[in-house]
Design an enzyme around this catalytic site. Structure first.
Site, PDB file in Angstrom:
ATOM      1  N   ASP A 266      39.504  43.005  42.988  1.00 42.72           N
ATOM      2  CA  ASP A 266      39.305  42.665  41.575  1.00 42.72           C
ATOM      3  C   ASP A 266      38.515  43.758  40.870  1.00 42.72           C
ATOM      4  O   ASP A 266      38.107  44.740  41.500  1.00 42.72           O
ATOM      5  CB  ASP A 266      38.656  41.276  41.428  1.00 42.72           C
ATOM      6  CG  ASP A 266      37.380  41.111  42.258  1.00 42.72           C
ATOM      7  OD1 ASP A 266      36.933  42.097  42.871  1.00 42.72           O
ATOM      8  OD2 ASP A 266      36.836  39.998  42.298  1.00 42.72           O
TER       9      ASP A 266
ATOM     10  N   ASN B 105      31.003  29.054  42.634  1.00 44.30           N
ATOM     11  CA  ASN B 105      31.838  28.044  41.975  1.00 44.30           C
ATOM     12  C   ASN B 105      33.214  27.966  42.616  1.00 44.30           C
ATOM     13  O   ASN B 105      34.139  27.374  42.063  1.00 44.30           O
ATOM     14  CB  ASN B 105      31.962  28.348  40.477  1.00 44.30           C
ATOM     15  CG  ASN B 105      32.655  29.672  40.210  1.00 44.30           C
ATOM     16  OD1 ASN B 105      33.011  30.390  41.146  1.00 44.30           O
ATOM     17  ND2 ASN B 105      32.858  29.990  38.949  1.00 44.30           N
TER      18      ASN B 105
ATOM     19  N   HIS C 109      35.219  30.543  43.250  1.00 38.72           N
ATOM     20  CA  HIS C 109      36.210  31.549  42.866  1.00 38.72           C
ATOM     21  C   HIS C 109      36.535  32.465  44.048  1.00 38.72           C
ATOM     22  O   HIS C 109      35.726  32.666  44.945  1.00 38.72           O
ATOM     23  CB  HIS C 109      35.806  32.327  41.605  1.00 38.72           C
ATOM     24  CG  HIS C 109      34.689  33.315  41.756  1.00 38.72           C
ATOM     25  ND1 HIS C 109      33.757  33.537  40.771  1.00 38.72           N
ATOM     26  CD2 HIS C 109      34.360  34.162  42.767  1.00 38.72           C
ATOM     27  CE1 HIS C 109      32.925  34.479  41.167  1.00 38.72           C
ATOM     28  NE2 HIS C 109      33.250  34.863  42.374  1.00 38.72           N
TER      29      HIS C 109
ATOM     30  N   GLU D 243      38.729  32.488  38.585  1.00 40.51           N
ATOM     31  CA  GLU D 243      37.720  31.482  38.273  1.00 40.51           C
ATOM     32  C   GLU D 243      38.378  30.092  38.231  1.00 40.51           C
ATOM     33  O   GLU D 243      39.609  29.980  38.110  1.00 40.51           O
ATOM     34  CB  GLU D 243      37.087  31.784  36.897  1.00 40.51           C
ATOM     35  CG  GLU D 243      36.388  33.147  36.813  1.00 40.51           C
ATOM     36  CD  GLU D 243      34.969  33.134  37.391  1.00 40.51           C
ATOM     37  OE1 GLU D 243      34.658  32.277  38.248  1.00 40.51           O
ATOM     38  OE2 GLU D 243      34.182  34.018  36.981  1.00 40.51           O
TER      39      GLU D 243
HETATM   40  C1  GLP Z   1      32.085  38.349  42.995  1.00 39.97           C
HETATM   41  C2  GLP Z   1      33.369  39.159  43.268  1.00 39.97           C
HETATM   42  C3  GLP Z   1      34.148  38.592  44.415  1.00 39.97           C
HETATM   43  C4  GLP Z   1      33.182  38.313  45.539  1.00 39.97           C
HETATM   44  C5  GLP Z   1      32.327  37.120  45.154  1.00 39.97           C
HETATM   45  C6  GLP Z   1      31.234  36.762  46.159  1.00 39.97           C
HETATM   46  O1  GLP Z   1      32.111  37.805  41.718  1.00 39.97           O
HETATM   47  N1  GLP Z   1      34.213  39.301  42.124  1.00 39.97           N
HETATM   48  O2  GLP Z   1      35.168  39.500  44.812  1.00 39.97           O
HETATM   49  O3  GLP Z   1      33.874  38.030  46.720  1.00 39.97           O
HETATM   50  O4  GLP Z   1      31.808  37.246  43.864  1.00 39.97           O
HETATM   51  O5  GLP Z   1      30.148  37.662  46.085  1.00 39.97           O
HETATM   52  P1  GLP Z   1      28.964  37.663  47.148  1.00 39.97           P
HETATM   53  O6  GLP Z   1      29.556  38.129  48.420  1.00 39.97           O
HETATM   54  O7  GLP Z   1      27.944  38.627  46.596  1.00 39.97           O
HETATM   55  O8  GLP Z   1      28.456  36.273  47.233  1.00 39.97           O
END
Ligand code: GLP
Length: 239
Positions: free
Chosen positions: A67, A132, A134, A139
């Site tokens: 992303d 949440n 995602h 989202e």
């Molecule tokens: C972010 C990214 C995702 C990621 C997720 C979890 O918003 N866009 O690709 O996997 O949140 O992040 P974290 O590993 O810091 O909890």
């Protein structure tokens, strides 16, 4: 669904890196999707070590970023493309790296281009899970069939982006490989670490399949592998 519960973050990173290496070795031109976030940092450290030791032939490997923030100027250090380059891609002779363009003039056209670029199919999508639920920037309650899409970010996602770059005014949107393409991947490796992921992981694994919690869709993925540490897995029935 295969769930591996490991003791701690180090073991999670080892299990994740070992899985990526297996896919890279087993497939002739592996197409691998990579996430940003905190969770995969240890995995990237181990993969970098592997690259630097020259133990893996990466010339046929095709990496794709999961992303991206939009809009941001090309090459901005907060872009996920720049982050993945710093963490991994620039550390070895990688055959191919593509990403959603944070500076794309028309995000719909860019999403179409990216989905076409992934046309050969994803061998492995490595994903984290947002609090949440995602996946990537899919989202809650966005289109769950899209191959690739532009999404309005939640306040929480914008704050997370700011955590890495305090001076950044986080963009309002994200571009992401959609659940449509993720569900069509040959395998999905979902990584979850820490107590703050326990509730959402339990909901995603044992709750109803719903667009309100995009990660729950993965219950229907035949090649889903979850690697979670004890804290993240603490509310799973088997833990
Ligand atoms: C972010 C990214 C995702 C990621 C997720 C979890 O918003 N866009 O690709 O996997 O949140 O992040 P974290 O590993 O810091 O909890």
């Amino acid at each position: 669904m295969q769930i591996t519960i490991v003791n701690d973050y180090d073991e999670l990173s080892q299990a994740a890196a070992a899985h990526v290496m297996r896919v890279l070795r087993d497939r002739p031109t592996p197409q691998v999707v990579l996430p940003t976030g905190n969770t995969p940092l240890g995995m990237y450290h181990l993969l970098r070590t592997e690259w630097q030791a020259g133990r893996t032939d990466l010339s046929q490997a095709r990496f794709f970023a999961l992303d991206e923030l939009w809009p941001l100027p090309e090459g901005h250090p907060a872009t996920f493309a720049a982050t993945l380059r710093r963490l991994l891609i620039d550390h070895g002779p990688v055959g191919h790296f593509d990403h959603l363009r944070s500076h794309a003039a028309d995000p719909e056209v860019e999403c179409h281009r990216y989905a076409e670029a992934l046309g050969g199919g994803i061998d492995l999508a490595v994903v984290g899970i947002g609090r949440n639920g995602h996946i990537g920037y899919n989202e809650p309650r966005t289109d769950m069939r899209a191959p690739c899409q532009k999404v309005e970010l939640t306040a929480q996602s914008r704050l997370s982006a700011k955590a890495y770059f305090p001076d950044l005014e986080p963009p309002e949107f994200g571009l992401t490989i959609g659940m449509g393409l993720i569900m069509a991947a040959r395998s999905v490796l979902l990584l979850a670490s820490g107590a703050e992921k326990a509730e959402v992981l339990a909901q995603a694994v044992t709750g109803p399949v719903t667009p309100s919690l995009p990660a729950s869709l993965l219950q229907e993925h035949p090649g889903l592998i979850i690697v979670a540490d004890r804290s993240a897995a603490s509310l799973l029935p088997s833990a």
